[in-house]
Design an enzyme around this catalytic site. Structure first.
Site, PDB file in Angstrom:
ATOM      1  N   GLY A   1       0.793  -1.220   0.000  1.00  0.00           N
ATOM      2  CA  GLY A   1       0.000   0.000   0.000  1.00  0.00           C
ATOM      3  C   GLY A   1       0.822   1.265   0.000  1.00  0.00           C
TER       4      GLY A   1
ATOM      5  CB  SER B   1       2.645 -12.167  -4.276  1.00  0.00           C
ATOM      6  OG  SER B   1       2.424 -10.906  -3.668  1.00  0.00           O
ATOM      7  NE  ARG B   2       6.484 -13.035 -11.066  1.00  0.00           N
ATOM      8  CZ  ARG B   2       7.807 -12.985 -11.140  1.00  0.00           C
ATOM      9  NH1 ARG B   2       8.412 -11.841 -10.893  1.00  0.00           N
ATOM     10  NH2 ARG B   2       8.512 -14.046 -11.446  1.00  0.00           N
TER      11      ARG B   2
ATOM     12  CB  ILE C   1      -1.549  -7.333  -5.904  1.00  0.00           C
ATOM     13  CG1 ILE C   1      -0.987  -8.716  -5.516  1.00  0.00           C
ATOM     14  CG2 ILE C   1      -3.044  -7.432  -6.183  1.00  0.00           C
ATOM     15  CD1 ILE C   1      -1.560  -9.263  -4.226  1.00  0.00           C
ATOM     16  CB  THR C   2      -2.847  -2.678  -6.024  1.00  0.00           C
ATOM     17  OG1 THR C   2      -2.386  -2.787  -4.666  1.00  0.00           O
ATOM     18  CG2 THR C   2      -4.071  -3.561  -6.202  1.00  0.00           C
ATOM     19  CB  SER C   3       2.567  -2.090  -5.085  1.00  0.00           C
ATOM     20  OG  SER C   3       3.179  -3.341  -5.328  1.00  0.00           O
TER      21      SER C   3
ATOM     22  CE  LYS D   1      -2.632  -3.280  -0.361  1.00  0.00           C
ATOM     23  NZ  LYS D   1      -2.214  -4.700  -0.318  1.00  0.00           N
TER      24      LYS D   1
ATOM     25  CB  SER E   1      -3.586 -13.677   0.650  1.00  0.00           C
ATOM     26  OG  SER E   1      -2.526 -13.695  -0.280  1.00  0.00           O
TER      27      SER E   1
ATOM     28  CG  ASP F   1      -5.423  -6.622  -1.392  1.00  0.00           C
ATOM     29  OD1 ASP F   1      -5.735  -7.820  -1.383  1.00  0.00           O
ATOM     30  OD2 ASP F   1      -4.254  -6.220  -1.246  1.00  0.00           O
TER      31      ASP F   1
END
Length: 506
Positions: free
Chosen positions: A169, A195-196, A198-200, A289, A265, A257
C-alpha cells in the site's frame, strides 16, 4: 467424449479451452459452459470456446501451460465432458446472501478455485461479496487452512523459522532486501517468499528478480535456505497456495484487496512455509491501504488472533506509510537503492525502517534482549555483514553477487520534472506515484519507474528537479509526463491547490 489434444500457442488467464462446434453440439455444450478435461487421475475445469477453424472435429485446443499440467502432448487422448457440479454455485450464492460458510463449504470452494470449477467471474463475485459483507473469524481461519493445505507444505531443518511481511500500500517498500540478510546474518532462518505486485508498482519478487532468479521449486528453495539461512523468492512457483494465485489474478483486475483475503493470503503462505515467528508490517497514512489508527489496530488484532489459531506467533509493526519508503519506485530503481543502502552509501527512511523491523525479529528469535534488537540490527548493517549475507543469498539463487548499483540497467528514456513553486513539501500523494509508475510500465518493464529527489519536510526551489522518470518506451514516458501536467505528486506550503476560472462578465 474423447478428444485429441492440440496444443495452442496462446497465453490465457481466463481458464478457457477450444472445442469444435460439431463436437460441442453432440454433447450439448454451450459457449462459455464449464467442461471437465481429464487424463488419468488429473483433471481441471475450464470454460468452452466454440470454433470452426481453430481446432478440427475430434480435437480440443488448450494452452501449453494446461498441457504441462496434464503431462500431455499433441494428439494425446483426453476425456472431455460437461461439468455438472452446481454445488459450488450454491455455496457462492450463500456467501452473496451474507450467510456464514462452514468449514466443509470453504474447503470445497477452495478446491473449486484450484480445479477451475470456479472461474474468474465467480471468483469476482466471491471477492466483491467479501469486500462488502466481510467474513467471520472462523471463516477466515478455515479459508487460510484450506488455501495452505491444498498446496505445498514446506518444513525446514533449522528452527525457529522467522518471517516478515508487509501488507503493501506504500510505494518503494523494498525493506525485505535489507531485513532478510540482517536477520540471516545473526544465525536465524528467514525464508522470505513473496508475491509479485498486485496493486503496487513493484512487489519484493519483482525487485529481487532484477538481481537473481526468484522462481524455485520446494527442494531447491530448501537447499538455498539451509546453506544461507535465508532467501528472497517468488511464492508462485512453489505452489504454496494455488488458490491464492488465481484469487490474486482477479484482485489485480478488480483493483480491490478485501481485508479477510489479505489475512488468509498472507498467513496461508506463512503457515505453509512453517513459520514460527512472523512480523507483519502495516504501513499507515494517506494513500496507504490503512489510513488511520483505528483501522490499523483492528487489522493488527485480526492478524495476531488468526496467527494464534494457526500456531504462529504473530507480532505487528504499524509503520509510517504517508510517503514512499526511500526515494526509488520501480523494480530496477528499487534494487539499485537497496544495494546502495546495504553498502552504507545511503541512509534515510529505507534503512531506518529495515533496522526497526529487523530489530523486532532479532528479539523474537532471542538473538537480542527486548529493546536491544534495533542496536544489533544497526550493527549488522553498518559492519557490512548484511551486505555479505545478501551477496551469499543472491549467489545461491543464481544471480551475480558482485553486481554494482550503477550496473543495473534502467529504462533508456528519461525525463526530469521540475518544481513549479518554492517552499517546504508538506505532502506526497502515494496514489499518484503508483499511477505514474504504472503508466511508465512497472512492474513488467523492470527499468521503468521514478526517483523522488525530495520528501516531506524538504525545501524545494522553483525549477529544482523534483522527480526523475524512467521508461523503456518513449510513448509511456510521454504519457506519464502528460499525466503529471495535470496531477501534482508534491504539495508545497503555500501552494495553490486548484484555480477555477471565472465566467465571462456580460
Amino acid at each position: 467424449m474423447q478428444l485429441k489434444l492440440k496444443i495452442l500457442d496462446i497465453q490465457e488467464n481466463q481458464d478457457i479451452v477450444f472445442i469444435n462446434f460439431n463436437d460441442a453440439l453432440k454433447e450439448r455444450i454451450d459457449p462459455g459452459e464449464k467442461v471437465v478435461i481429464k487424463k488419468s487421475d488429473y483433471f481441471f475445469s475450464s470454460s468452452a470456446v466454440l470454433t470452426n477453424d481453430l481446432v478440427k472435429i475430434g480435437y480440443i485446443g488448450i494452452s501449453s501451460e494446461k498441457a504441462k499440467r496434464l503431462n500431455s502432448k499433441d494428439n494425446d487422448t483426453l476425456d472431455v465432458y460437461p461439468d455438472g457440479n452446481i454445488e459450488l454455485s450454491h455455496i457462492l450464492k450463500r456467501k452473496i446472501e451474507g450467510k456464514i460458510l462452514t468449514k466443509e463449504e470453504i474447503v470445497k470452494l477452495v478446491g473449486g478455485i484450484i480445479t477451475g470449477n470456479i472461474d474468474s467471474v465467480l471468483i469476482s463475485s466471491f471477492l466483491t461479496s467479501t469486500q462488502i459483507l466481510g467474513t467471520s473469524t472462523k471463516e477466515v481461519e478455515h479459508l487460510t487452512r484450506a488455501m495452505a493445505e491444498t498446496g505445498t507444505m514446506i518444513k525446514f531443518e533449522k528452527s525457529p523459522v522467522m518471517d516478515v511481511h508487509s501488507i503493501g500500500g506504500v510505494p518503494g517498500n523494498k525493506t525485505a532486501l535489507l531485513t532478510v540478510p540482517i536477520v540471516a546474518s545473526s544465525g536465524l532462518t528467514i525464508p522470505k517468499t513473496s508475491s509479485r505486485a498486485i496493486t503496487s508498482p513493484a512487489g519484493t519478487a519483482d525487485v529481487v528478480e532484477v538481481l537473481s532468479p526468484v522462481d524455485f521449486g520446494a527442494d531447491r528453495l530448501k537447499e538455498i535456505v539451509n546453506s544461507t539461512g535465508g532467501c528472497l523468492a517468488w511464492s508462485g512457483v512453489l505452489n504454496l497456495t494455488p488458490a491464492d494465485d488465481k484469487i490474486v489474478e482477479v484482485e489485480r483486475k478488480l483493483l480491490i484487496d478485501p481485508e479477510p483475503i489479505i489475512l488468509a493470503s498472507v498467513l496461508s503462505k506463512k503457515y505453509a512455509m512453517g513459520a514460527d515467528f512472523l512480523l507483519i508490517d502495516i504501513p499507515m497514512g494517506d494513500g496507504a491501504k490503512v489510513t488511520n489508527w483505528e483501522s490499523a489496530r483492528k487489522l493488527a488484532s485480526n492478524f495476531t488472533e488468526l496467527g494464534s489459531a494457526l500456531g504462529i506467533h504473530v507480532e505487528v509493526a504499524i509503520t509510517y506509510g504517508g510517503q514512499p519508503i526511500g526515494n526509488a519506485v520501480g523494480p530496477a530503481l528499487e534494487a539499485r537503492e537497496a544495494l546502495l543502502a546495504l553498502q552504507g552509501k545511503l541512509t534515510g527512511s529505507l534503512t531506518e525502517k529495515a533496522i526497526g523491523l529487523s530489530g523486532i525479529l532479532l528479539e523474537l528469535g532471542k538473538k537480542a534482549e527486548v529493546g536491544k534488537g534495533k542496536d544489533l540490527a544497526r550493527e549488522i548493517l553498518e559492519s557490512g555483514k548484511a551486505l555479505e549475507k545478501f551477496k551469499e543469498i543472491i549467489k545461491a539463487q543464481g544471480g551475480n553477487p558482485n553486481i554494482k548499483p550503477e550496473e543495473i540497467p534502467l529504462g533508456k528514456y528519461k525525463e526530469n520534472i521540475s518544481s513549479d513553486d518554492s517552499g517546504y513539501i508538506t505532502k506526497i500523494d502515494n496514489s499518484l506515484i503508483v499511477k505514474v509508475a504504472k503508466i511508465l510500465g512497472t512492474p513488467f518493464d523492470k527499468g521503468s519507474g521514478l526517483i523522488l529527489n525530495y520528501k516531506v519536510g524538504d525545501r524545494v526551489e522553483k525549477n529544482d528537479v523534483i522527480v526523475e522518470l524512467y521508461a523503456e518506451s518513449e510513448e509511456r514516458l510521454l504519457l506519464a509526463k502528460k499525466f503529471l501536467d495535470y496531477n501534482k505528486i508534491f504539495q508545497t506550503e503555500g501552494m495553490i491547490l486548484k484555480r477555477f476560472p471565472g465566467l465571462k462578465v456580460i
